[in-house]
Design an enzyme around this catalytic site. Sequence first.
Site, PDB file in Angstrom:
ATOM      1  CG  ASP A  40      89.804 -97.846 -51.692  1.00 49.56           C
ATOM      2  OD1 ASP A  40      90.647 -98.671 -51.357  1.00 49.56           O
ATOM      3  OD2 ASP A  40      88.814 -97.571 -50.980  1.00 49.56           O
TER       4      ASP A  40
ATOM      5  CE  LYS B 285      83.763 -80.320 -51.719  1.00 49.63           C
ATOM      6  NZ  LYS B 285      83.442 -79.928 -50.324  1.00 49.63           N
ATOM      7  N   GLY B 286      89.056 -84.179 -54.131  1.00 49.46           N
ATOM      8  CA  GLY B 286      90.338 -84.683 -53.623  1.00 49.46           C
ATOM      9  C   GLY B 286      91.559 -84.373 -54.457  1.00 49.46           C
TER      10      GLY B 286
ATOM     11  CE  LYS C 199      93.265 -96.269 -49.494  1.00 46.93           C
ATOM     12  NZ  LYS C 199      92.055 -96.167 -48.680  1.00 46.93           N
TER      13      LYS C 199
ATOM     14  CG  ASP D 171      87.130 -85.621 -47.639  1.00 45.57           C
ATOM     15  OD1 ASP D 171      87.390 -86.321 -48.635  1.00 45.57           O
ATOM     16  OD2 ASP D 171      86.004 -85.587 -47.115  1.00 45.57           O
TER      17      ASP D 171
ATOM     18  CD  GLU E 176      90.049 -90.273 -58.564  1.00 47.89           C
ATOM     19  OE1 GLU E 176      90.050 -89.225 -57.901  1.00 47.89           O
ATOM     20  OE2 GLU E 176      89.027 -90.925 -58.828  1.00 47.89           O
ATOM     21  CG  ASP E 177      91.503 -88.397 -54.427  1.00 49.34           C
ATOM     22  OD1 ASP E 177      90.989 -89.214 -55.220  1.00 49.34           O
ATOM     23  OD2 ASP E 177      90.898 -87.968 -53.426  1.00 49.34           O
TER      24      ASP E 177
ATOM     25  NE  ARG F  21      87.827 -81.683 -49.102  1.00 47.68           N
ATOM     26  CZ  ARG F  21      87.498 -82.792 -49.764  1.00 47.68           C
ATOM     27  NH1 ARG F  21      88.421 -83.460 -50.421  1.00 47.68           N
ATOM     28  NH2 ARG F  21      86.266 -83.236 -49.783  1.00 47.68           N
TER      29      ARG F  21
ATOM     30  CG  PHE G 107      90.204 -93.365 -44.490  1.00 41.93           C
ATOM     31  CD1 PHE G 107      89.323 -93.931 -45.396  1.00 41.93           C
ATOM     32  CD2 PHE G 107      90.166 -91.993 -44.287  1.00 41.93           C
ATOM     33  CE1 PHE G 107      88.397 -93.141 -46.084  1.00 41.93           C
ATOM     34  CE2 PHE G 107      89.256 -91.195 -44.966  1.00 41.93           C
ATOM     35  CZ  PHE G 107      88.370 -91.778 -45.865  1.00 41.93           C
TER      36      PHE G 107
END
Length: 178
Positions: free
Chosen positions: A103, A43-44, A131, A159, A99-100, A165, A152
Site C-alpha cells: 500500500d 497473517k494476510g 495499490k 482482514d 506479501e498480501d 479473512r 480497502f
Amino acid sequence: MSFQPEPRILFTRQEIEATVSRLAAEISRDYHDKFPLLLGILKGSFMFMADLIRLLDFPLEVEFIRLSSYGRNTQTSGKVKVEQSLRSPIKGRDVLIIEDIVDTGLTTTFLLDYLQQKKPASLKLCVLTDKPSRRQVPVTIDYLGFTVPDEFLVGYGIDYDEKFRNLPEICFLKDEEQ
Ligand code: IMP
C-alpha cells in the site's frame, strides 16, 4: 447511523486461481533449482501462500514472520515492528517474501531492510495486490498478482479488524449506504 461494511467482489475465485497459477509458473522458472525459503507475512498472506506452494513442484521451505498491523484502523501508522521473528537463519538463502498487499510501501521497505541485515543470498518480493496510488516510498515488486484501486481490501486471507479473512474472493469494503 452505524457503519456496516459490506464486502463486494473485486476478483473472483477463478481470477485468483489464474493469477496464482501465473505467479507459480514465474517462480518455478526462477527458483526450481535454488531450494528457496518462502517467507510469508502474517497473517494476510496465509491463504495466498497455501495456494501458491501447492503449485510449486520443487524443494523449498516455508517460514512466516509477523509484523505489526493496522489493527482496527484502515490507515497505516507508518510504524512497523516485528512481533514474531524468524525461527530459521536466512544467511546465504534465496529468500522470497510472500506479501498480501503493498500500500504505502512502508511495511515492505522496513521488512526488506530488516532481512537484508541477515545477509540472504538473494531477497525478492512476491505480492498478491499492489495499490500504487497510495505509495509513499518506492518498492520494487518482482512477482505481482493484481494492481488494485485505492479501496480497502478484504477476503482471501486479508482482514478488516480480523474479520473477512475467510472470504474466498478478493473483495473491497463499501458502506451499505453507498
Ligand atoms: P503498507 O505499509 O501501507 O504498504 O501496508 C502494508 C500492510 O498493510 C499490508 O500487508 C496489510 O497488512 C495492510 N493493508 C494495506 N492495505 C490494506 C487493505 O486494503 N486491507 C487490509 N489490509 C491492508
